[in-house]
Design an enzyme around this catalytic site. Sequence first.
Site, PDB file in Angstrom:
ATOM      1  N   GLY A 118       0.837  -1.209   0.000  1.00 17.55           N
ATOM      2  CA  GLY A 118       0.000   0.000   0.000  1.00 17.55           C
ATOM      3  C   GLY A 118       0.864   1.247   0.000  1.00 17.55           C
ATOM      4  O   GLY A 118       1.891   1.288   0.675  1.00 17.55           O
ATOM      5  N   VAL A 127      17.245   7.817  -0.233  1.00 10.92           N
ATOM      6  CA  VAL A 127      18.053   6.650  -0.624  1.00 10.92           C
ATOM      7  C   VAL A 127      18.953   7.028  -1.802  1.00 10.92           C
ATOM      8  O   VAL A 127      20.169   6.786  -1.787  1.00 10.92           O
ATOM      9  CB  VAL A 127      17.132   5.451  -1.005  1.00 10.92           C
ATOM     10  CG1 VAL A 127      17.944   4.335  -1.667  1.00 10.92           C
ATOM     11  CG2 VAL A 127      16.406   4.920   0.232  1.00 10.92           C
ATOM     12  N   ARG A 136       1.004  -4.997  -5.688  1.00  9.87           N
ATOM     13  CA  ARG A 136       1.085  -6.250  -4.939  1.00  9.87           C
ATOM     14  C   ARG A 136       1.393  -7.340  -5.957  1.00  9.87           C
ATOM     15  O   ARG A 136       1.075  -7.200  -7.136  1.00  9.87           O
ATOM     16  CB  ARG A 136      -0.224  -6.492  -4.203  1.00  9.87           C
ATOM     17  CG  ARG A 136      -0.547  -5.310  -3.277  1.00  9.87           C
ATOM     18  CD  ARG A 136      -1.667  -5.571  -2.342  1.00  9.87           C
ATOM     19  NE  ARG A 136      -2.231  -4.336  -1.812  1.00  9.87           N
ATOM     20  CZ  ARG A 136      -1.880  -3.749  -0.672  1.00  9.87           C
ATOM     21  NH1 ARG A 136      -0.946  -4.283   0.093  1.00  9.87           N
ATOM     22  NH2 ARG A 136      -2.464  -2.635  -0.281  1.00  9.87           N
ATOM     23  N   ASP A 144       4.318  -4.690   6.249  1.00  8.96           N
ATOM     24  CA  ASP A 144       4.668  -6.021   6.741  1.00  8.96           C
ATOM     25  C   ASP A 144       4.944  -7.034   5.609  1.00  8.96           C
ATOM     26  O   ASP A 144       5.957  -7.733   5.634  1.00  8.96           O
ATOM     27  CB  ASP A 144       3.495  -6.498   7.627  1.00  8.96           C
ATOM     28  CG  ASP A 144       3.706  -7.894   8.138  1.00  8.96           C
ATOM     29  OD1 ASP A 144       4.627  -8.070   8.950  1.00  8.96           O
ATOM     30  OD2 ASP A 144       2.961  -8.794   7.725  1.00  8.96           O
ATOM     31  N   SER A 163       5.716  -6.491   2.448  1.00 10.91           N
ATOM     32  CA  SER A 163       6.911  -6.112   1.687  1.00 10.91           C
ATOM     33  C   SER A 163       8.178  -6.481   2.447  1.00 10.91           C
ATOM     34  O   SER A 163       9.173  -6.915   1.838  1.00 10.91           O
ATOM     35  CB  SER A 163       6.894  -4.603   1.411  1.00 10.91           C
ATOM     36  OG  SER A 163       5.709  -4.266   0.733  1.00 10.91           O
ATOM     37  N   THR A 220       3.995   2.500   5.911  1.00 14.42           N
ATOM     38  CA  THR A 220       2.585   2.092   5.941  1.00 14.42           C
ATOM     39  C   THR A 220       1.812   3.055   6.834  1.00 14.42           C
ATOM     40  O   THR A 220       2.319   3.462   7.887  1.00 14.42           O
ATOM     41  CB  THR A 220       2.409   0.648   6.461  1.00 14.42           C
ATOM     42  OG1 THR A 220       1.025   0.437   6.771  1.00 14.42           O
ATOM     43  CG2 THR A 220       3.227   0.353   7.707  1.00 14.42           C
ATOM     44  N   ASP A 248      -0.566   2.272   8.559  1.00 14.24           N
ATOM     45  CA  ASP A 248      -1.132   1.524   9.693  1.00 14.24           C
ATOM     46  C   ASP A 248      -0.320   1.637  10.983  1.00 14.24           C
ATOM     47  O   ASP A 248      -0.862   1.394  12.066  1.00 14.24           O
ATOM     48  CB  ASP A 248      -1.261   0.034   9.326  1.00 14.24           C
ATOM     49  CG  ASP A 248      -2.328  -0.210   8.270  1.00 14.24           C
ATOM     50  OD1 ASP A 248      -3.255   0.616   8.175  1.00 14.24           O
ATOM     51  OD2 ASP A 248      -2.228  -1.213   7.539  1.00 14.24           O
ATOM     52  N   ASP A 301       1.735  -0.373  12.249  1.00  4.09           N
ATOM     53  CA  ASP A 301       1.553  -1.622  12.995  1.00  4.09           C
ATOM     54  C   ASP A 301       2.782  -2.526  12.960  1.00  4.09           C
ATOM     55  O   ASP A 301       2.678  -3.714  13.229  1.00  4.09           O
ATOM     56  CB  ASP A 301       0.334  -2.380  12.431  1.00  4.09           C
ATOM     57  CG  ASP A 301       0.495  -2.708  10.941  1.00  4.09           C
ATOM     58  OD1 ASP A 301       1.415  -2.154  10.307  1.00  4.09           O
ATOM     59  OD2 ASP A 301      -0.299  -3.505  10.433  1.00  4.09           O
ATOM     60  N   ARG A 312      -7.499  -2.489   8.693  1.00  2.00           N
ATOM     61  CA  ARG A 312      -8.187  -3.787   8.616  1.00  2.00           C
ATOM     62  C   ARG A 312      -7.794  -4.678   9.774  1.00  2.00           C
ATOM     63  O   ARG A 312      -8.595  -5.411  10.301  1.00  2.00           O
ATOM     64  CB  ARG A 312      -7.831  -4.488   7.298  1.00  2.00           C
ATOM     65  CG  ARG A 312      -8.905  -4.302   6.246  1.00  2.00           C
ATOM     66  CD  ARG A 312      -8.492  -4.940   4.953  1.00  2.00           C
ATOM     67  NE  ARG A 312      -7.322  -4.272   4.416  1.00  2.00           N
ATOM     68  CZ  ARG A 312      -6.500  -4.791   3.514  1.00  2.00           C
ATOM     69  NH1 ARG A 312      -6.704  -5.997   3.054  1.00  2.00           N
ATOM     70  NH2 ARG A 312      -5.475  -4.117   3.052  1.00  2.00           N
ATOM     71  N   GLU A 346     -16.389  10.290  21.091  1.00  2.00           N
ATOM     72  CA  GLU A 346     -17.129   9.726  22.218  1.00  2.00           C
ATOM     73  C   GLU A 346     -16.889   8.217  22.338  1.00  2.00           C
ATOM     74  O   GLU A 346     -16.897   7.663  23.435  1.00  2.00           O
ATOM     75  CB  GLU A 346     -18.630  10.013  22.069  1.00  2.00           C
ATOM     76  CG  GLU A 346     -19.060  11.388  22.552  1.00  2.00           C
ATOM     77  CD  GLU A 346     -18.523  12.546  21.711  1.00  2.00           C
ATOM     78  OE1 GLU A 346     -18.239  12.339  20.516  1.00  2.00           O
ATOM     79  OE2 GLU A 346     -18.377  13.652  22.262  1.00  2.00           O
TER      80      GLU A 346
HETATM   81  P1  ATP Z   1       0.392  -2.466   3.570  1.00  2.00           P
HETATM   82  O1  ATP Z   1       0.725  -2.611   5.026  1.00  2.00           O
HETATM   83  O2  ATP Z   1       0.193  -1.064   3.184  1.00  2.00           O
HETATM   84  O3  ATP Z   1      -0.702  -3.401   3.109  1.00  2.00           O
HETATM   85  P2  ATP Z   1       2.336  -4.398   2.693  1.00  2.00           P
HETATM   86  O4  ATP Z   1       3.760  -4.254   2.299  1.00  2.00           O
HETATM   87  O5  ATP Z   1       2.071  -5.187   3.961  1.00  2.00           O
HETATM   88  O6  ATP Z   1       1.704  -2.931   2.741  1.00  2.00           O
HETATM   89  P3  ATP Z   1       1.295  -6.593   1.116  1.00  2.00           P
HETATM   90  O7  ATP Z   1       0.297  -6.605   0.031  1.00  2.00           O
HETATM   91  O8  ATP Z   1       1.017  -7.428   2.324  1.00  2.00           O
HETATM   92  O9  ATP Z   1       1.518  -5.054   1.492  1.00  2.00           O
HETATM   93  O10 ATP Z   1       2.717  -7.064   0.550  1.00  2.00           O
HETATM   94  C1  ATP Z   1       3.254  -6.451  -0.607  1.00  2.00           C
HETATM   95  C2  ATP Z   1       3.929  -7.513  -1.453  1.00  2.00           C
HETATM   96  O11 ATP Z   1       5.018  -8.111  -0.730  1.00  2.00           O
HETATM   97  C3  ATP Z   1       3.054  -8.713  -1.825  1.00  2.00           C
HETATM   98  O12 ATP Z   1       2.198  -8.440  -2.913  1.00  2.00           O
HETATM   99  C4  ATP Z   1       4.086  -9.760  -2.161  1.00  2.00           C
HETATM  100  O13 ATP Z   1       4.604  -9.566  -3.457  1.00  2.00           O
HETATM  101  C5  ATP Z   1       5.202  -9.457  -1.139  1.00  2.00           C
HETATM  102  N1  ATP Z   1       5.042 -10.361   0.010  1.00  2.00           N
HETATM  103  C6  ATP Z   1       4.090 -10.331   0.954  1.00  2.00           C
HETATM  104  N2  ATP Z   1       4.226 -11.326   1.842  1.00  2.00           N
HETATM  105  C7  ATP Z   1       5.289 -12.058   1.424  1.00  2.00           C
HETATM  106  C8  ATP Z   1       5.950 -13.241   1.894  1.00  2.00           C
HETATM  107  N3  ATP Z   1       5.540 -13.893   2.973  1.00  2.00           N
HETATM  108  N4  ATP Z   1       7.034 -13.674   1.198  1.00  2.00           N
HETATM  109  C9  ATP Z   1       7.470 -13.019   0.116  1.00  2.00           C
HETATM  110  N5  ATP Z   1       6.899 -11.903  -0.393  1.00  2.00           N
HETATM  111  C10 ATP Z   1       5.835 -11.426   0.250  1.00  2.00           C
END
Ligand code: ATP
Length: 319
Positions: A11, A23, A72, A103, A105, A125, A127, A129, A171, A187
Amino acid sequence: MRRIAVMTSGGDAPGMNAAVRAVVRRAVAFGVEVIGIRRGFYGLLREEFEPLGTESVHDIIHRGGTILLTARCAEFLAPQGQAAGLASLRGRGIEGLVCVGGDGSLRGCAALESLGLPVVGIPGTIDNDLAGTEATIGFDTALNTAVDAVDRVRDTATAHERTFVVEVMGRHSGFLALAAGLACGAETILVPEIPWNVDVVCRGLRRGLERGLRQNIVIVAEGAARAVDLGAQIEQATGLETRVTILGHVQRGGSPTAVDRNLASQLGAAAVEFLMEGHHGLMAAVQGNVQVGVPLRSVTASRRHLDPSLHELARILSA
Ligand code: ATP
């Protein structure tokens, strides 16, 4: 290390551009070449590479979204996808990777690191989190967007003596809902981490009504309830005229706050410094106002926990 890559993934979060800028410019200052990967892991598998220099990241520090685009990618979840990603990077002579995302990513980063590529992740993110860091890029901006929106809703709620249920993003986590609720004097605040009950919510609103309080703000994280359903239940149970506002993707966009720009600038630079010092398999994080490297394994093994005392404080202060 002579060539590294940078990508944004998952996201989008306001401040990702500021991180990419940091970077690139920190790497250039080290004399290191930077390749941008478009569309995260999806683009990596399709070799969507572009060289980035000092000029490429001019005039982006204040922009939301991400110039590198984000996506994604289900293919990257499989070992074959990860091996193909590694081959693409190696084929371009890329010796290290910096990835900004949430998380999922960071799990992708850990997968590449375990295949032998030096990787540093940056928490991006809305979130907030992620374990191991006190802040994630984008949270402060999303929070300020939500607070501004809720303040506006409060004005009309007061004018019409209405109750509003405002749904904010989250979520699986309620950091945004809780911080926005506390800041707006909501509230009631409902988050996925803390069990709640519609009868108790309505009882609280009825108690307010007995004191003459007809306007209320109920903030609900999307993972705790559907605002539309909750609004209907509240109106039926209390007789309060109730409206629903879903903030949705407006929380993701917009110019990053100074807090997010500075966080992104510091973490982006720190990520490159870690790589140059030979430290990797890390997330560049902030702890006690200092940039630190936290092992990716420990970040992905747990989640950041919401502080229930903050929820209790919001309840006491809004009574
Ligand atoms: P947000 O918190 O905003 O949703 P995010 O990085 O958690 O961001 P995800 O859709 O969970 O978003 O992950 C982004 C991409 O990272 C996934 O589409 C996938 O390509 C890769 N990814 C996620 N989980 C794994 C995993 N366990 N192993 C390898 N690649 C992963």
